[in-house]
Design a protein around this motif. Sequence first.
Motif, PDB file in Angstrom:
ATOM      1  N   SER A 288       0.835  -1.198   0.000  1.00  0.00           N
ATOM      2  CA  SER A 288       0.000   0.000   0.000  1.00  0.00           C
ATOM      3  C   SER A 288       0.869   1.247   0.000  1.00  0.00           C
ATOM      4  CB  SER A 288      -0.935   0.003   1.218  1.00  0.00           C
ATOM      5  OG  SER A 288      -0.212  -0.194   2.416  1.00  0.00           O
ATOM      6  N   PHE A 289       0.278   2.345  -0.460  1.00  0.00           N
ATOM      7  CA  PHE A 289       0.965   3.636  -0.456  1.00  0.00           C
ATOM      8  C   PHE A 289      -0.071   4.743  -0.484  1.00  0.00           C
ATOM      9  CE2 PHE A 289       0.373   2.479  -4.877  1.00  0.00           C
ATOM     10  CZ  PHE A 289       0.020   3.660  -5.510  1.00  0.00           C
ATOM     11  N   ILE A 290       0.343   5.951  -0.097  1.00  0.00           N
ATOM     12  CA  ILE A 290      -0.556   7.102  -0.091  1.00  0.00           C
ATOM     13  C   ILE A 290      -0.722   7.616  -1.521  1.00  0.00           C
ATOM     14  CG2 ILE A 290      -0.851   9.493   0.678  1.00  0.00           C
ATOM     15  CD1 ILE A 290       0.622   8.725   3.232  1.00  0.00           C
ATOM     16  N   ARG A 291      -1.957   7.787  -1.925  1.00  0.00           N
ATOM     17  CA  ARG A 291      -2.233   8.288  -3.275  1.00  0.00           C
ATOM     18  C   ARG A 291      -1.880   9.769  -3.347  1.00  0.00           C
ATOM     19  NH1 ARG A 291      -8.037   7.533  -6.407  1.00  0.00           N
ATOM     20  NH2 ARG A 291      -7.323   8.151  -8.499  1.00  0.00           N
ATOM     21  N   SER A 292      -0.984  10.112  -4.265  1.00  0.00           N
ATOM     22  CA  SER A 292      -0.541  11.502  -4.387  1.00  0.00           C
ATOM     23  C   SER A 292      -1.045  12.166  -5.660  1.00  0.00           C
ATOM     24  CB  SER A 292       0.996  11.561  -4.365  1.00  0.00           C
ATOM     25  OG  SER A 292       1.545  10.794  -5.429  1.00  0.00           O
ATOM     26  N   ARG A 293      -1.578  11.360  -6.591  1.00  0.00           N
ATOM     27  CA  ARG A 293      -2.040  11.894  -7.875  1.00  0.00           C
ATOM     28  C   ARG A 293      -3.489  11.503  -8.111  1.00  0.00           C
ATOM     29  NH1 ARG A 293       1.883   9.819 -12.451  1.00  0.00           N
ATOM     30  NH2 ARG A 293       0.074  10.575 -13.629  1.00  0.00           N
ATOM     31  N   ALA A 294      -4.327  12.496  -8.338  1.00  0.00           N
ATOM     32  CA  ALA A 294      -5.738  12.213  -8.597  1.00  0.00           C
ATOM     33  C   ALA A 294      -5.933  11.499  -9.924  1.00  0.00           C
ATOM     34  CB  ALA A 294      -6.541  13.514  -8.583  1.00  0.00           C
ATOM     35  N   ASP A 295      -4.996  11.703 -10.872  1.00  0.00           N
ATOM     36  CA  ASP A 295      -5.145  11.105 -12.198  1.00  0.00           C
ATOM     37  C   ASP A 295      -4.508   9.720 -12.295  1.00  0.00           C
ATOM     38  OD1 ASP A 295      -2.514  11.918 -11.996  1.00  0.00           O
ATOM     39  OD2 ASP A 295      -2.386  12.697 -14.046  1.00  0.00           O
ATOM     40  N   LEU A 296      -4.032   9.191 -11.171  1.00  0.00           N
ATOM     41  CA  LEU A 296      -3.400   7.876 -11.195  1.00  0.00           C
ATOM     42  C   LEU A 296      -4.427   6.810 -11.568  1.00  0.00           C
ATOM     43  CD1 LEU A 296      -0.763   6.272 -10.532  1.00  0.00           C
ATOM     44  CD2 LEU A 296      -1.756   5.886  -8.262  1.00  0.00           C
ATOM     45  N   VAL A 297      -4.103   6.006 -12.560  1.00  0.00           N
ATOM     46  CA  VAL A 297      -4.986   4.912 -12.968  1.00  0.00           C
ATOM     47  C   VAL A 297      -4.773   3.746 -12.005  1.00  0.00           C
ATOM     48  CG1 VAL A 297      -5.576   3.287 -14.795  1.00  0.00           C
ATOM     49  CG2 VAL A 297      -4.908   5.637 -15.373  1.00  0.00           C
ATOM     50  N   ILE A 298      -5.837   3.382 -11.291  1.00  0.00           N
ATOM     51  CA  ILE A 298      -5.742   2.346 -10.271  1.00  0.00           C
ATOM     52  C   ILE A 298      -5.981   0.978 -10.910  1.00  0.00           C
ATOM     53  CG2 ILE A 298      -6.600   1.543  -8.042  1.00  0.00           C
ATOM     54  CD1 ILE A 298      -5.316   4.313  -7.975  1.00  0.00           C
ATOM     55  N   PRO A 299      -5.054   0.038 -10.770  1.00  0.00           N
ATOM     56  CA  PRO A 299      -5.270  -1.304 -11.325  1.00  0.00           C
ATOM     57  C   PRO A 299      -6.535  -1.942 -10.754  1.00  0.00           C
ATOM     58  CG  PRO A 299      -2.978  -1.014 -10.647  1.00  0.00           C
ATOM     59  CD  PRO A 299      -3.727   0.175 -10.130  1.00  0.00           C
ATOM     60  N   SER A 300      -7.177  -2.769 -11.546  1.00  0.00           N
ATOM     61  CA  SER A 300      -8.456  -3.358 -11.142  1.00  0.00           C
ATOM     62  C   SER A 300      -8.317  -4.280  -9.939  1.00  0.00           C
ATOM     63  CB  SER A 300      -9.066  -4.133 -12.317  1.00  0.00           C
ATOM     64  OG  SER A 300      -8.186  -5.172 -12.738  1.00  0.00           O
ATOM     65  N   ALA A 301      -7.121  -4.810  -9.697  1.00  0.00           N
ATOM     66  CA  ALA A 301      -6.916  -5.699  -8.552  1.00  0.00           C
ATOM     67  C   ALA A 301      -6.671  -4.936  -7.257  1.00  0.00           C
ATOM     68  CB  ALA A 301      -5.739  -6.634  -8.824  1.00  0.00           C
ATOM     69  N   ALA A 384      -7.635 -17.933  -3.742  1.00  0.00           N
ATOM     70  CA  ALA A 384      -8.125 -17.073  -4.824  1.00  0.00           C
ATOM     71  C   ALA A 384      -7.822 -15.614  -4.484  1.00  0.00           C
ATOM     72  CB  ALA A 384      -9.609 -17.298  -5.079  1.00  0.00           C
ATOM     73  N   GLU A 385      -8.505 -14.673  -5.123  1.00  0.00           N
ATOM     74  CA  GLU A 385      -8.369 -13.256  -4.810  1.00  0.00           C
ATOM     75  C   GLU A 385      -9.734 -12.601  -4.962  1.00  0.00           C
ATOM     76  OE1 GLU A 385      -5.981 -11.999  -3.411  1.00  0.00           O
ATOM     77  OE2 GLU A 385      -4.090 -12.906  -4.048  1.00  0.00           O
ATOM     78  N   ARG A 386      -9.899 -11.464  -4.313  1.00  0.00           N
ATOM     79  CA  ARG A 386     -11.195 -10.795  -4.375  1.00  0.00           C
ATOM     80  C   ARG A 386     -11.541 -10.366  -5.797  1.00  0.00           C
ATOM     81  NH1 ARG A 386      -9.292  -8.279   0.672  1.00  0.00           N
ATOM     82  NH2 ARG A 386     -10.370  -9.299   2.396  1.00  0.00           N
ATOM     83  N   PHE A 387     -10.534 -10.011  -6.586  1.00  0.00           N
ATOM     84  CA  PHE A 387     -10.813  -9.556  -7.945  1.00  0.00           C
ATOM     85  C   PHE A 387     -11.077 -10.724  -8.896  1.00  0.00           C
ATOM     86  CE2 PHE A 387      -6.226 -10.136  -7.809  1.00  0.00           C
ATOM     87  CZ  PHE A 387      -5.952 -10.775  -9.007  1.00  0.00           C
ATOM     88  N   ASP A 388     -10.785 -11.960  -8.454  1.00  0.00           N
ATOM     89  CA  ASP A 388     -11.046 -13.140  -9.285  1.00  0.00           C
ATOM     90  C   ASP A 388     -11.196 -14.350  -8.370  1.00  0.00           C
ATOM     91  OD1 ASP A 388     -11.226 -15.195 -11.078  1.00  0.00           O
ATOM     92  OD2 ASP A 388      -9.427 -14.678 -12.220  1.00  0.00           O
ATOM     93  N   SER A 389     -12.442 -14.678  -8.053  1.00  0.00           N
ATOM     94  CA  SER A 389     -12.701 -15.783  -7.126  1.00  0.00           C
ATOM     95  C   SER A 389     -12.429 -17.145  -7.755  1.00  0.00           C
ATOM     96  CB  SER A 389     -14.154 -15.725  -6.639  1.00  0.00           C
ATOM     97  OG  SER A 389     -15.054 -15.816  -7.738  1.00  0.00           O
ATOM     98  N   ASN A 390     -12.156 -17.172  -9.065  1.00  0.00           N
ATOM     99  CA  ASN A 390     -11.877 -18.441  -9.737  1.00  0.00           C
ATOM    100  C   ASN A 390     -10.386 -18.759  -9.813  1.00  0.00           C
ATOM    101  OD1 ASN A 390     -14.604 -19.072 -10.336  1.00  0.00           O
ATOM    102  ND2 ASN A 390     -14.571 -17.623 -12.048  1.00  0.00           N
ATOM    103  N   LEU A 391      -9.544 -17.875  -9.297  1.00  0.00           N
ATOM    104  CA  LEU A 391      -8.102 -18.134  -9.321  1.00  0.00           C
ATOM    105  C   LEU A 391      -7.775 -19.411  -8.556  1.00  0.00           C
ATOM    106  CD1 LEU A 391      -6.220 -14.743  -8.768  1.00  0.00           C
ATOM    107  CD2 LEU A 391      -6.067 -16.256 -10.742  1.00  0.00           C
ATOM    108  N   ILE A 428       3.464   1.491 -11.245  1.00  0.00           N
ATOM    109  CA  ILE A 428       2.504   2.340 -10.530  1.00  0.00           C
ATOM    110  C   ILE A 428       3.197   3.034  -9.361  1.00  0.00           C
ATOM    111  CG2 ILE A 428       0.362   2.368  -9.193  1.00  0.00           C
ATOM    112  CD1 ILE A 428      -0.130   1.848 -12.115  1.00  0.00           C
ATOM    113  N   LEU A 429       4.092   2.320  -8.690  1.00  0.00           N
ATOM    114  CA  LEU A 429       4.838   2.923  -7.585  1.00  0.00           C
ATOM    115  C   LEU A 429       5.753   4.029  -8.098  1.00  0.00           C
ATOM    116  CD1 LEU A 429       5.806  -0.273  -5.537  1.00  0.00           C
ATOM    117  CD2 LEU A 429       3.918   1.302  -5.112  1.00  0.00           C
ATOM    118  N   LEU A 430       6.397   3.792  -9.224  1.00  0.00           N
ATOM    119  CA  LEU A 430       7.291   4.803  -9.788  1.00  0.00           C
ATOM    120  C   LEU A 430       6.510   6.036 -10.228  1.00  0.00           C
ATOM    121  CD1 LEU A 430       9.630   2.481 -11.902  1.00  0.00           C
ATOM    122  CD2 LEU A 430      10.049   3.442  -9.627  1.00  0.00           C
ATOM    123  N   GLN A 431       5.337   5.835 -10.820  1.00  0.00           N
ATOM    124  CA  GLN A 431       4.501   6.959 -11.234  1.00  0.00           C
ATOM    125  C   GLN A 431       4.036   7.787 -10.038  1.00  0.00           C
ATOM    126  OE1 GLN A 431       1.265   5.264 -13.495  1.00  0.00           O
ATOM    127  NE2 GLN A 431       2.639   4.376 -15.029  1.00  0.00           N
TER     128      GLN A 431
END
Length: 484
Positions: A288-301, A384-391, A428-431
């Motif tokens: 996890s990290f603090i969001r610093s950019r409002a335009d950051l595209v958040i991965p679906s996972a 599995a994972e919350r973004f894909d219960s079939n994993l 994403i971390l670098l951005q």
Amino acid sequence: MKGGQNRKHGVILGIDLGTTTVKVSVIDAVTKRVATNQSYSQKTFADVPNLPPGFSEQYVEKIWTALNILLAEIGPHTLSNVIAVGICGQQHGVMLWKRKAAWSNVTLTKFTALSDICEFSNLITWQDQRCTKDFLETLPKPQPDQVLATGYGSCSLFWLQKNDPAVLEYYSEAGTIMDFIACLLTNSKSAVISPHNAESWGFFDRHSRSWNTKILTENQFPVGLLPLVCNTTILGVLRPGSSFHGMNRDRQTIPVSVAMGDLQTSFIATVAKDTDAVLNFSTSSQISFIRSRADLVIPSACDVRSYFSSTSGKPSHSGRELVVAPSLNGGNVLTFFVKTLLDWIGQFDLDFSEDVIWSKIISAANSEDWTTSDDPTIRPTIYAERFDSNLRASVEGLSLENVKLGFVTRGFLKGVIENLAVMLPPQILLQSSIDRIVLTGSLFKKFPQLCRYVTKVFGLPVVVQEEEGRDAAFGAALAVSLSL
């Protein structure tokens, strides 16, 4: 304190009601450092056995007992100096309760039996899998930036509404396990929840900090059970007249926090600056990290979670946001591996303890060269994972040379880190201008070479949180201390 003494000349008690363990931290209210020479933790052994496949529930009374054991271990000599209490714990889960007449007037002691003052259900934990993909698809669609998953409180309540509605009619309040304990300690008039924990249930708007009551009401959700949302750090004060484990014996007013999320309190306990990311490897794993950019595209996972508005001054439960990749797979994968080994060994009529197996896999993994590429590739998504219960989990690259205990153990460990990098790609971390990763969790100390592997995967320097006791319980105490 009594006699006009400065309230800040005391200690703050932090409580973390975790998935397998209750932890307690005592910090100095002035220096904000751990005030005792030892850490305090107690296994709860609270899992309910023999449930239907996929169900995960815990006995609430056992969690309460574990907390009392810890507080008794600390003792009244230290606890008599407590000037505030912070509470956090495992998110997403839900329990139900109904107060008895004795609730309002009980004097809390270490001997107080919960069954004497209320009736309560088991805790349905975040690991619960009863809400299948097909069931989740029958639920109303939340707002675009909201996430639903099995194990989330709102989904579990929807499941009960469909499959066991009498339970919901019987009880009058609902909340997380830490909401229940906070309400018990303060004798609050109703169940109360922080935005952190409300968000972890689903159907909660973090921007307006309110439940999606219109959507829920239209779909026959039991909205009367939803706890009130508290946007301040302090919920109330420790029950007047209760000298709980030596606290409040001088009849001073001791503030108690609204229950916070362990993700948020772990983060505030760990970071030194806003350009830190935190990778936690405990029962589950998260980065996890603090969001610093409002335009950051958040991965679906990944999820976006509310965070304290400030880590200095007086924090509130609104303001900044955390981006988190919340994997369901972490130390529980290794625990599954250990239990599987025990089962196999038992089928040969051999007898080894779980502690012996743990010591063997730790020794075997650390004795091998971690720079080799000969390890099997293990995708460790057993849960599995919350973004894909079939994993499902998988293993590739087995050879005559690497089917060994050390290689396979390392494969599981590396797989957990690689899975986090799939959920939250390193770019994403670098951005976001993140310049280092702080590592937390006991597994990094048990497997020190894993730290270098994190750098290899994410391309950032790492630092292990070495200061003893800077965990979620410490963070709960710290958040409260900043509010006094």
